[in-house]
Design a protein around this motif. Structure first.
Motif, PDB file in Angstrom:
ATOM      1  N   ILE A 266      40.967 -23.531  74.287  1.00 62.00           N
ATOM      2  CA  ILE A 266      40.625 -23.788  75.697  1.00 62.00           C
ATOM      3  C   ILE A 266      41.095 -25.177  76.113  1.00 62.00           C
ATOM      4  O   ILE A 266      41.665 -25.368  77.190  1.00 62.00           O
ATOM      5  CB  ILE A 266      39.096 -23.658  75.913  1.00 62.00           C
ATOM      6  N   LEU A 267      40.890 -26.139  75.211  1.00 61.79           N
ATOM      7  CA  LEU A 267      41.216 -27.528  75.538  1.00 61.79           C
ATOM      8  C   LEU A 267      42.701 -27.828  75.416  1.00 61.79           C
ATOM      9  O   LEU A 267      43.297 -28.410  76.328  1.00 61.79           O
ATOM     10  CB  LEU A 267      40.418 -28.465  74.608  1.00 61.79           C
ATOM     11  N   ARG A 268      43.322 -27.412  74.308  1.00 60.69           N
ATOM     12  CA  ARG A 268      44.671 -27.878  74.005  1.00 60.69           C
ATOM     13  C   ARG A 268      45.770 -26.869  74.361  1.00 60.69           C
ATOM     14  O   ARG A 268      46.874 -27.267  74.710  1.00 60.69           O
ATOM     15  CB  ARG A 268      44.766 -28.239  72.515  1.00 60.69           C
ATOM     16  N   GLU A 269      45.466 -25.582  74.221  1.00 58.97           N
ATOM     17  CA  GLU A 269      46.490 -24.564  74.516  1.00 58.97           C
ATOM     18  C   GLU A 269      46.423 -24.123  75.977  1.00 58.97           C
ATOM     19  O   GLU A 269      47.421 -24.141  76.687  1.00 58.97           O
ATOM     20  CB  GLU A 269      46.293 -23.372  73.581  1.00 58.97           C
ATOM     21  N   ASP A 270      45.228 -23.743  76.438  1.00 60.79           N
ATOM     22  CA  ASP A 270      45.087 -23.291  77.827  1.00 60.79           C
ATOM     23  C   ASP A 270      45.074 -24.454  78.807  1.00 60.79           C
ATOM     24  O   ASP A 270      45.440 -24.300  79.968  1.00 60.79           O
ATOM     25  CB  ASP A 270      43.791 -22.495  77.997  1.00 60.79           C
ATOM     26  N   LYS A 271      44.582 -25.593  78.317  1.00 61.21           N
ATOM     27  CA  LYS A 271      44.411 -26.786  79.170  1.00 61.21           C
ATOM     28  C   LYS A 271      43.561 -26.473  80.396  1.00 61.21           C
ATOM     29  O   LYS A 271      43.822 -26.950  81.505  1.00 61.21           O
ATOM     30  CB  LYS A 271      45.774 -27.364  79.576  1.00 61.21           C
TER      31      LYS A 271
END
Length: 451
Positions: A266-271
């Motif tokens: 959620i934090l790093r891939e989807d942003k």
């Protein structure tokens, strides 16, 4: 009159005077004894010292009810209010010194692991009627080695709070349907949560920067972040939590790794969560939500009340509440209850128990002060009111099969601060994969546990 007769009359008068004086003294003595008995019966001049966190719901309730308890029992309530961690420090010191400084304290469930040996059992207060009116995990959370050491005052858990104006907007629903192929609604599982978070993350004012995010991720150096990750681990099938039989670490097994992978994506891939997650937990997330910067958040249930208050929130009137999302094994959370406890060193055990029972009977005051309580009957009563619309979602979440308490471990504070928080931050910052970070955490937990 002869001298002898004068002396006889004088002696008689002296005797009468002395008799009168003695009678008067006896009467006053009797009155004094009666007064003493009366004071003793009414417990006048006696007091209980109650330790609470300053500014907390417990602080509010203890002050609101002090006069009522005095009138009922004769006991004055003396309140000692300290900061959050001060409650633990002072009670821990008291239990070691056994000075009798405190008669009742209100504590976080986290502290039972180290304070249990110095607390007085209150199994006699746990009648069938009381047990039937409490969530099962509440009783388990205050029970150590088969003894009930705490009376719950409130329980809480993360639920889903979302923007109804966004999720119910026909244009948004049509756009989501076109992009993801299913109806936009408050998400109920991990996939729907990630999709909705990505969908609502956008630049609304067209200045080239994102100003609305789908959600947030907790990565701050505190127990809030650990609880958030364990929520998802429970949803992925974890149980028991953190350590298994014999005290060996479980945190690098499949459900824990999947939960951390979920948050990291959620934090790093989807942003779809704001950067700076390592400095973010409940307070920061709720502030963003109330300022209209998040479309949804997984937050402690009581945050619904301020989020829907026009004096505190820009999205008041637009906030919806739904149960916590579920993973492969369904809905589950790690609750955050607080309890009243009685130190074994208290010299007024009977009165202290009377006070604990009195506060239990006024449990709805915690609902009015915080927006949550401990008794199911209070949940039912207040759940009918629009300003407590979060209680239905909270009730469902707390009753879910994967909902479970954190383990009662002697070295929990070290495990949390030295192993788990660093592992979460390592993965969320991209310095290690979730598996690598949790492998290191497992090794350290086994070392702390002496495995």
């Amino acid at each position: 009159m002869s001298y002898r007769r004068k002396m006889g009359l004088a002696a008689m008068l002296i005797m009468l005077v002395m008799t009168s004086i003695l009678a008067g003294c006896a009467e006053r003595k009797e009155n004094a004894i009666n007064t003493t008995v009366k004071k003793s019966d009414n417990k006048e001049g006696q007091f209980l010292t109650v330790l609470v966190e300053g500014g907390s719901p417990a602080f509010t309730v203890v002050n609101e009810t002090a006069e009522q308890f005095r009138k009922k029992t004769g006991y004055e309530i003396r309140v000692e209010a300290v900061p959050y961690i001060g409650v633990y420090d002072k009670l821990n010191a008291e239990l070691k010194a056994k000075a009798g400084s405190y008669d009742v304290a209100t504590i976080d469930i986290l502290w039972f692991s180290t304070l249990a040996q110095g607390l007085a059992p209150m199994d006699d207060l746990m009648t069938d009627e009381v047990k039937n009116d409490l969530f099962p995990n509440l009783i388990d959370g205050g029970t150590v080695d088969g003894k009930a050491l705490g009376m719950p005052v409130w329980t809480n858990s993360k639920i889903l709070l979302y923007r109804k104006d966004l999720f119910e907007d026909p244009k948004e629903k049509a756009a989501f349907q076109k992009e993801y192929g299913y109806e936009l609604k408050p998400p109920a599982n991990w996939k729907e949560y990630r999709d909705a978070a990505k969908f609502f993350t956008r630049d609304t004012d067209k200045d080239g920067g994102k100003d609305l995010y789908g959600t947030s991720v907790f990565g701050m150096n505190n127990g809030d972040s650990v609880a958030s990750w364990l929520d998802h681990a429970a949803q992925a099938g974890a149980g028991p939590l953190v350590v298994g039989e014999g005290g060996k670490a479980l945190v690098n097994t499949k459900p824990y790794v999947e939960a951390l992978d979920f948050l990291t994506k959620i934090l790093r891939e989807d942003k779809s969560a704001p950067e700076g997650a390592l400095n973010m937990a409940s307070s920061e997330t709720s502030e963003l939500f109330m300022n209209g910067k998040l479309s949804m958040m997984l937050a402690w249930g009581h945050f619904f009340v301020p989020s829907d208050d026009p004096a505190k929130s820009k999205v008041a009137g637009k906030v919806g509440a739904a149960p916590m999302i579920g993973g492969e094994s369904g809905v589950g959370v790690v609750p955050g209850p607080w309890y009243q406890v009685i130190p074994s060193s208290s010299k007024k055990q009977a009165a202290a128990k009377e006070y604990v029972k009195f506060i239990y009977e006024h449990n709805e005051l915690f609902m009015q002060a915080l927006g949550v309580a401990a008794r199911k009957s209070v949940f039912r009563q207040y759940g009918q009111k629009s300003e407590y619309a979060h209680l239905s979602a909270l009730n469902s979440t707390l009753s879910a099969k994967q909902t479970q308490n954190r383990p009662v471990l002697e070295y929990w504070n070290e495990i949390e601060s030295e192993a788990l928080v660093p592992a979460l931050q390592s993965a969320l910052s991209g310095k290690a994969t979730p598996q690598e970070a949790l492998d290191q955490a497992a090794d350290l937990i086994n070392e702390i546990q002496g495995q």
